[in-house]
Design a protein around this motif. Structure first.
Motif, PDB file in Angstrom:
ATOM      1  N   TYR A   1      24.387  48.425  30.391  1.00 22.96           N
ATOM      2  CA  TYR A   1      24.956  49.121  29.243  1.00 22.96           C
ATOM      3  C   TYR A   1      25.996  50.144  29.711  1.00 22.96           C
ATOM      4  O   TYR A   1      27.093  50.244  29.141  1.00 22.96           O
ATOM      5  CB  TYR A   1      23.840  49.818  28.465  1.00 22.96           C
ATOM      6  N   GLN A   2      25.660  50.891  30.750  1.00 20.57           N
ATOM      7  CA  GLN A   2      26.585  51.895  31.279  1.00 20.57           C
ATOM      8  C   GLN A   2      27.860  51.248  31.823  1.00 20.57           C
ATOM      9  O   GLN A   2      28.961  51.775  31.628  1.00 20.57           O
ATOM     10  CB  GLN A   2      25.898  52.713  32.385  1.00 20.57           C
ATOM     11  N   ALA A   3      27.694  50.107  32.484  1.00 18.19           N
ATOM     12  CA  ALA A   3      28.874  49.399  33.004  1.00 18.19           C
ATOM     13  C   ALA A   3      29.778  48.951  31.850  1.00 18.19           C
ATOM     14  O   ALA A   3      31.020  49.082  31.935  1.00 18.19           O
ATOM     15  CB  ALA A   3      28.436  48.198  33.839  1.00 18.19           C
ATOM     16  N   LYS A   4      29.185  48.441  30.786  1.00 17.91           N
ATOM     17  CA  LYS A   4      29.977  48.031  29.617  1.00 17.91           C
ATOM     18  C   LYS A   4      30.654  49.243  28.981  1.00 17.91           C
ATOM     19  O   LYS A   4      31.799  49.159  28.525  1.00 17.91           O
ATOM     20  CB  LYS A   4      29.102  47.309  28.577  1.00 17.91           C
ATOM     21  N   SER A   5      29.967  50.388  28.950  1.00 19.20           N
ATOM     22  CA  SER A   5      30.566  51.612  28.403  1.00 19.20           C
ATOM     23  C   SER A   5      31.780  52.029  29.224  1.00 19.20           C
ATOM     24  O   SER A   5      32.803  52.456  28.671  1.00 19.20           O
ATOM     25  CB  SER A   5      29.536  52.749  28.403  1.00 19.20           C
ATOM     26  N   SER A   6      31.643  51.912  30.537  1.00 17.42           N
ATOM     27  CA  SER A   6      32.768  52.272  31.410  1.00 17.42           C
ATOM     28  C   SER A   6      33.962  51.349  31.158  1.00 17.42           C
ATOM     29  O   SER A   6      35.114  51.802  31.068  1.00 17.42           O
ATOM     30  CB  SER A   6      32.352  52.193  32.884  1.00 17.42           C
ATOM     31  N   LYS A   7      33.680  50.056  31.030  1.00 17.86           N
ATOM     32  CA  LYS A   7      34.762  49.102  30.750  1.00 17.86           C
ATOM     33  C   LYS A   7      35.392  49.388  29.389  1.00 17.86           C
ATOM     34  O   LYS A   7      36.612  49.300  29.226  1.00 17.86           O
ATOM     35  CB  LYS A   7      34.236  47.668  30.799  1.00 17.86           C
ATOM     36  N   GLN A   8      34.548  49.725  28.410  1.00 15.41           N
ATOM     37  CA  GLN A   8      35.062  50.049  27.090  1.00 15.41           C
ATOM     38  C   GLN A   8      35.943  51.299  27.158  1.00 15.41           C
ATOM     39  O   GLN A   8      37.023  51.339  26.543  1.00 15.41           O
ATOM     40  CB  GLN A   8      33.916  50.277  26.101  1.00 15.41           C
ATOM     41  N   SER A   9      35.529  52.294  27.908  1.00 19.70           N
ATOM     42  CA  SER A   9      36.323  53.523  28.047  1.00 19.70           C
ATOM     43  C   SER A   9      37.669  53.227  28.693  1.00 19.70           C
ATOM     44  O   SER A   9      38.709  53.769  28.272  1.00 19.70           O
ATOM     45  CB  SER A   9      35.571  54.553  28.886  1.00 19.70           C
TER      46      SER A   9
ATOM     47  N   TYR B   1      43.741  44.948  23.895  1.00 21.62           N
ATOM     48  CA  TYR B   1      42.773  45.981  24.254  1.00 21.62           C
ATOM     49  C   TYR B   1      41.825  46.300  23.090  1.00 21.62           C
ATOM     50  O   TYR B   1      40.649  46.601  23.297  1.00 21.62           O
ATOM     51  CB  TYR B   1      43.481  47.249  24.749  1.00 21.62           C
ATOM     52  N   LYS B   2      42.357  46.199  21.888  1.00 18.38           N
ATOM     53  CA  LYS B   2      41.515  46.456  20.716  1.00 18.38           C
ATOM     54  C   LYS B   2      40.397  45.408  20.626  1.00 18.38           C
ATOM     55  O   LYS B   2      39.242  45.732  20.317  1.00 18.38           O
ATOM     56  CB  LYS B   2      42.371  46.437  19.447  1.00 18.38           C
ATOM     57  N   ASP B   3      40.739  44.138  20.926  1.00 18.55           N
ATOM     58  CA  ASP B   3      39.737  43.068  20.939  1.00 18.55           C
ATOM     59  C   ASP B   3      38.685  43.316  22.021  1.00 18.55           C
ATOM     60  O   ASP B   3      37.483  43.107  21.803  1.00 18.55           O
ATOM     61  CB  ASP B   3      40.399  41.711  21.161  1.00 18.55           C
ATOM     62  N   LYS B   4      39.141  43.770  23.192  1.00 14.68           N
ATOM     63  CA  LYS B   4      38.204  44.065  24.281  1.00 14.68           C
ATOM     64  C   LYS B   4      37.263  45.209  23.902  1.00 14.68           C
ATOM     65  O   LYS B   4      36.067  45.143  24.163  1.00 14.68           O
ATOM     66  CB  LYS B   4      38.958  44.443  25.567  1.00 14.68           C
ATOM     67  N   ILE B   5      37.822  46.226  23.276  1.00 17.63           N
ATOM     68  CA  ILE B   5      37.004  47.370  22.857  1.00 17.63           C
ATOM     69  C   ILE B   5      35.919  46.905  21.880  1.00 17.63           C
ATOM     70  O   ILE B   5      34.746  47.270  22.010  1.00 17.63           O
ATOM     71  CB  ILE B   5      37.887  48.471  22.228  1.00 17.63           C
ATOM     72  N   ALA B   6      36.273  46.078  20.938  1.00 15.55           N
ATOM     73  CA  ALA B   6      35.306  45.553  19.956  1.00 15.55           C
ATOM     74  C   ALA B   6      34.253  44.691  20.637  1.00 15.55           C
ATOM     75  O   ALA B   6      33.054  44.772  20.314  1.00 15.55           O
ATOM     76  CB  ALA B   6      36.039  44.766  18.881  1.00 15.55           C
ATOM     77  N   ARG B   7      34.703  43.849  21.581  1.00 10.06           N
ATOM     78  CA  ARG B   7      33.764  42.990  22.301  1.00 10.06           C
ATOM     79  C   ARG B   7      32.779  43.836  23.113  1.00 10.06           C
ATOM     80  O   ARG B   7      31.576  43.578  23.091  1.00 10.06           O
ATOM     81  CB  ARG B   7      34.521  42.044  23.230  1.00 10.06           C
ATOM     82  N   TYR B   8      33.265  44.867  23.821  1.00  9.62           N
ATOM     83  CA  TYR B   8      32.389  45.738  24.614  1.00  9.62           C
ATOM     84  C   TYR B   8      31.394  46.474  23.718  1.00  9.62           C
ATOM     85  O   TYR B   8      30.219  46.631  24.060  1.00  9.62           O
ATOM     86  CB  TYR B   8      33.193  46.736  25.449  1.00  9.62           C
ATOM     87  N   GLU B   9      31.848  46.896  22.563  1.00 10.39           N
ATOM     88  CA  GLU B   9      30.956  47.600  21.628  1.00 10.39           C
ATOM     89  C   GLU B   9      29.836  46.669  21.167  1.00 10.39           C
ATOM     90  O   GLU B   9      28.665  47.065  21.127  1.00 10.39           O
ATOM     91  CB  GLU B   9      31.757  48.117  20.426  1.00 10.39           C
ATOM     92  N   LYS B  10      30.185  45.424  20.845  1.00 16.91           N
ATOM     93  CA  LYS B  10      29.185  44.439  20.417  1.00 16.91           C
ATOM     94  C   LYS B  10      28.197  44.152  21.552  1.00 16.91           C
ATOM     95  O   LYS B  10      26.979  44.131  21.342  1.00 16.91           O
ATOM     96  CB  LYS B  10      29.886  43.149  19.982  1.00 16.91           C
ATOM     97  N   GLU B  11      28.721  43.953  22.764  1.00 18.84           N
ATOM     98  CA  GLU B  11      27.860  43.669  23.917  1.00 18.84           C
ATOM     99  C   GLU B  11      26.939  44.854  24.212  1.00 18.84           C
ATOM    100  O   GLU B  11      25.757  44.663  24.536  1.00 18.84           O
ATOM    101  CB  GLU B  11      28.713  43.331  25.141  1.00 18.84           C
TER     102      GLU B  11
ATOM    103  N   ILE C   1      22.872  44.858  24.397  1.00 19.94           N
ATOM    104  CA  ILE C   1      22.191  45.319  25.610  1.00 19.94           C
ATOM    105  C   ILE C   1      21.243  46.471  25.286  1.00 19.94           C
ATOM    106  O   ILE C   1      20.111  46.535  25.784  1.00 19.94           O
ATOM    107  CB  ILE C   1      23.230  45.739  26.681  1.00 19.94           C
ATOM    108  N   LYS C   2      21.681  47.366  24.414  1.00 20.73           N
ATOM    109  CA  LYS C   2      20.857  48.507  24.022  1.00 20.73           C
ATOM    110  C   LYS C   2      19.564  48.026  23.357  1.00 20.73           C
ATOM    111  O   LYS C   2      18.476  48.531  23.662  1.00 20.73           O
ATOM    112  CB  LYS C   2      21.646  49.411  23.070  1.00 20.73           C
TER     113      LYS C   2
END
Length: 192
Positions: free
Chosen positions: A77-85, A103-113, A117-118
């Motif tokens: 989860y933390q790794a995905k947060s870092s990628k999202q940031s 980048y907007k698509d990536k941000i949405a994908r990371y948020e969903k992932e 994970i959470k």
């Protein structure tokens, strides 16, 4: 000695006759039966004590495994947060609209992932708590079984002392402590 119809009692014969007249009837036999019953019940209690202790260890192990898996999920989860940031930073720094869309698509994908994970991490933590509770319950029962076994062992020791001293009142103590042991075993059986 017997000779010509005349019988003389030896000191041993006299002592046996005296013991038979003054010893409480069947004390040794009663204590043997009581001891055998207490030992049999005690063996069962001892087995149950060992089984519950083993179960407690297995549940504690399962709790530790789930906790480790939850920790792994939180790290993911933390790794995905870092990628999202990083994607959000790139979104803010990119002047190109086409790049911003990527980048907007990536941000949405990371948020969903991250949300998935959470949920997985929280389920694993709940499973860990559940196994910890099961382990605690088993340890409580183990202590009850151990107390019951100890009381029965004390009762058996009292039975031996009763037999050696030939004191009837100690037999009552033997039965009382045995009853306490059986009551503790009943409490363990009923999960008290």
């Amino acid at each position: 000695m017997s000779s010509g119809g005349f019988h003389v009692h030896g000191p041993h014969d006299h002592e046996l006759e005296h013991a038979a007249q003054h010893e409480p009837r069947g004390l040794a036999g009663q204590l043997a039966v009581i001891t055998a019953i207490l030992a049999t019940v005690g063996a069962f209690f001892s087995y149950m004590g060992g089984a519950t202790q083993a179960n407690a260890a297995l549940y504690k192990n399962d709790a530790a495994i789930r906790k480790t898996e939850a920790s792994n999920q939180w790290n993911y989860y933390q790794a995905k947060s870092s990628k999202q940031s990083l994607a959000e930073l790139a979104f803010d720094l990119t002047p190109n609209d086409e790049q911003k869309s990527k980048y907007k698509d990536k941000i949405a994908r990371y948020e969903k992932e991250k949300n998935e994970i959470k949920l997985a991490a929280e389920k694993l933590e709940e499973a860990s708590r559940h196994f910890d509770e099961l382990s605690s319950e088993q340890m409580h029962m183990h202590h009850r079984w151990a107390q019951a076994t100890t009381a029965l062992q004390i009762s058996i020791a009292l039975a031996a002392i009763t037999l050696l001293t030939r004191r009837r009142w100690l037999e009552v103590g033997t039965l009382a402590v045995g009853a306490i042991g059986i009551a503790l075993g009943g409490a363990a059986w009923l999960h008290f």
